[in-house]
Design a protein around this motif. Structure first.
Motif, mmCIF file in Angstrom:
data_model
loop_
_atom_site.group_PDB
_atom_site.id
_atom_site.type_symbol
_atom_site.label_atom_id
_atom_site.label_comp_id
_atom_site.label_asym_id
_atom_site.label_seq_id
_atom_site.Cartn_x
_atom_site.Cartn_y
_atom_site.Cartn_z
ATOM 1 N N UNK A 1 84.042 2.560 26.632
ATOM 2 C CA UNK A 1 85.357 2.554 26.304
ATOM 3 C C UNK A 1 86.006 3.881 26.141
ATOM 4 N N UNK A 2 85.484 4.810 25.767
ATOM 5 C CA UNK A 2 86.162 6.434 25.582
ATOM 6 C C UNK A 2 86.541 6.881 27.055
ATOM 7 N N UNK A 3 85.157 6.798 27.942
ATOM 8 C CA UNK A 3 85.301 7.243 29.237
ATOM 9 C C UNK A 3 86.355 6.538 30.329
ATOM 10 N N UNK A 4 86.316 5.475 29.900
ATOM 11 C CA UNK A 4 87.436 4.623 30.869
ATOM 12 C C UNK A 4 88.739 4.691 30.291
ATOM 13 N N UNK A 5 88.799 4.753 29.014
ATOM 14 C CA UNK A 5 90.140 5.149 28.380
ATOM 15 C C UNK A 5 90.636 6.416 28.779
ATOM 16 N N UNK A 6 89.795 7.562 28.978
ATOM 17 C CA UNK A 6 90.246 8.954 29.301
ATOM 18 C C UNK A 6 90.536 8.924 31.045
ATOM 19 N N UNK A 7 89.644 8.293 31.741
ATOM 20 C CA UNK A 7 90.150 8.124 33.272
ATOM 21 C C UNK A 7 91.505 7.432 33.124
#
Length: 132
Positions: free
Chosen positions: A23-29
């Protein structure tokens, strides 16, 4: 606590850890792609903080010796495949560039430098652990 109940809790916590990072990675992207890089970084760090909170906040051991053995085998295989790929790719790119068949983008040089630094760090760490 029964063995199956314990295993179910371990699976649930490990999925929560992975979901937090994802979720953090997708939120960043996502935030980066719409022009909010600082929000993206905050979401990325929030995902990582969630991972750490679950990992350190549970009383159930989430990883055992089987997980560690699997991680060791996986990293050894990944490092071997990566190293062999770089041994072939780097000189190939130099030759293709010199004969004007293909010119890699400028970022390629930075990536190769980062890989060289990482390989050097591995060699130093390996040597230190081996001979201490």
């Amino acid at each position: 606590m029964s063995g199956s109940s314990r295993q179910a809790r371990i699976r649930r916590y490990r999925r929560l850890m992975g979901g937090s990072v994802l979720a953090g990675t997708l939120g960043f992207i996502s935030a980066e792609s719409v022009g909010y890089p600082v929000v993206g970084v905050a979401l990325y760090w929030a995902g990582f903080a969630g991972f750490l909170a679950v990992w350190q906040g549970t009383s159930v051991p989430l990883f055992d010796e089987r997980d560690r053995a699997l991680e060791r085998r996986a990293i050894a295989l990944a490092a071997t495949v990566f190293t062999l790929g770089m041994i072939l790719l780097w000189p190939t790119m130099v030759v293709l560039s010199e004969i004007d068949v293909y010119t890699p983008p400028p970022a390629f040089d930075g990536a190769l430098l980062a890989i060289a630094v990482q390989s050097g760090l591995f060699a130093l760490t390996y040597g230190w652990l081996r001979y201490r």
